[in-house]
Motif scaffolding. Sequence first.
Motif, PDB file in Angstrom:
ATOM      1  N   ARG A 171     -20.489 -15.177   8.503  1.00 51.78           N
ATOM      2  CA  ARG A 171     -21.908 -15.263   8.134  1.00 51.78           C
ATOM      3  C   ARG A 171     -22.636 -16.253   9.031  1.00 51.78           C
ATOM      4  NH1 ARG A 171     -19.525 -15.044   3.106  1.00 51.78           N
ATOM      5  NH2 ARG A 171     -19.925 -17.229   2.618  1.00 51.78           N
TER       6      ARG A 171
ATOM      7  N   SER B  72     -26.534 -15.403   8.642  1.00 48.24           N
ATOM      8  CA  SER B  72     -26.845 -15.220   7.221  1.00 48.24           C
ATOM      9  C   SER B  72     -26.170 -16.263   6.323  1.00 48.24           C
ATOM     10  CB  SER B  72     -26.426 -13.816   6.773  1.00 48.24           C
ATOM     11  OG  SER B  72     -25.025 -13.637   6.901  1.00 48.24           O
TER      12      SER B  72
ATOM     13  N   ARG C  74     -26.809 -14.581  -2.041  1.00 48.77           N
ATOM     14  CA  ARG C  74     -26.730 -13.120  -2.035  1.00 48.77           C
ATOM     15  C   ARG C  74     -27.440 -12.501  -3.240  1.00 48.77           C
ATOM     16  NH1 ARG C  74     -20.390 -12.339  -3.485  1.00 48.77           N
ATOM     17  NH2 ARG C  74     -20.568 -12.982  -5.654  1.00 48.77           N
ATOM     18  N   SER C  75     -27.768 -13.309  -4.230  1.00 51.23           N
ATOM     19  CA  SER C  75     -28.463 -12.792  -5.410  1.00 51.23           C
ATOM     20  C   SER C  75     -29.977 -12.879  -5.298  1.00 51.23           C
ATOM     21  CB  SER C  75     -28.012 -13.542  -6.665  1.00 51.23           C
ATOM     22  OG  SER C  75     -26.655 -13.293  -6.937  1.00 51.23           O
TER      23      SER C  75
ATOM     24  N   THR D 150     -21.501 -18.244  -1.858  1.00 56.02           N
ATOM     25  CA  THR D 150     -22.390 -17.133  -1.505  1.00 56.02           C
ATOM     26  C   THR D 150     -23.604 -17.033  -2.422  1.00 56.02           C
ATOM     27  OG1 THR D 150     -21.100 -15.590  -2.845  1.00 56.02           O
ATOM     28  CG2 THR D 150     -20.535 -15.752  -0.502  1.00 56.02           C
ATOM     29  N   THR D 151     -23.613 -17.840  -3.485  1.00 52.85           N
ATOM     30  CA  THR D 151     -24.769 -17.844  -4.383  1.00 52.85           C
ATOM     31  C   THR D 151     -25.203 -19.277  -4.645  1.00 52.85           C
ATOM     32  OG1 THR D 151     -23.349 -17.832  -6.341  1.00 52.85           O
ATOM     33  CG2 THR D 151     -24.151 -15.691  -5.585  1.00 52.85           C
TER      34      THR D 151
END
Length: 123
Positions: A81, A86, A91-92, A109-110
């Motif tokens: 990533r 990114s 991701r949410s 990731t969140t």
Amino acid sequence: MRGIPDPDDARRWIAERRDAVLERLAEVEKRLAEVRTSRADWTDEEHDPEGFTLTFEWQQAEGARAAHQAELDELELAAARVAVGSYGICRSCGLPIPHAQLELRPARTTCVSCAENSPAGRR
């Protein structure tokens, strides 16, 4: 709120965490080798008082090894990533994840808010 982290910072956080996980994994591998050696000395788990203990220790170590390997896999995905730009985006909700949270858990990731509200738990 700050945006996505500097790629050098992100790579450093990932590398530091990877080193820590690899160190723990080496300890687990050593423990597994010791248990395998001890298990080779007995054949009757049902009647050997050490049998259950060794089996339990083996299962615990195998579980730890799997968890460490899974985290290493997550860190590789985090590095990917970073490479594509990114890293550090939830991701949410699509908002930046706070740098302090990424430093603590570089494979995150969140964001904390989305993780707390997710039925899947805290990722």
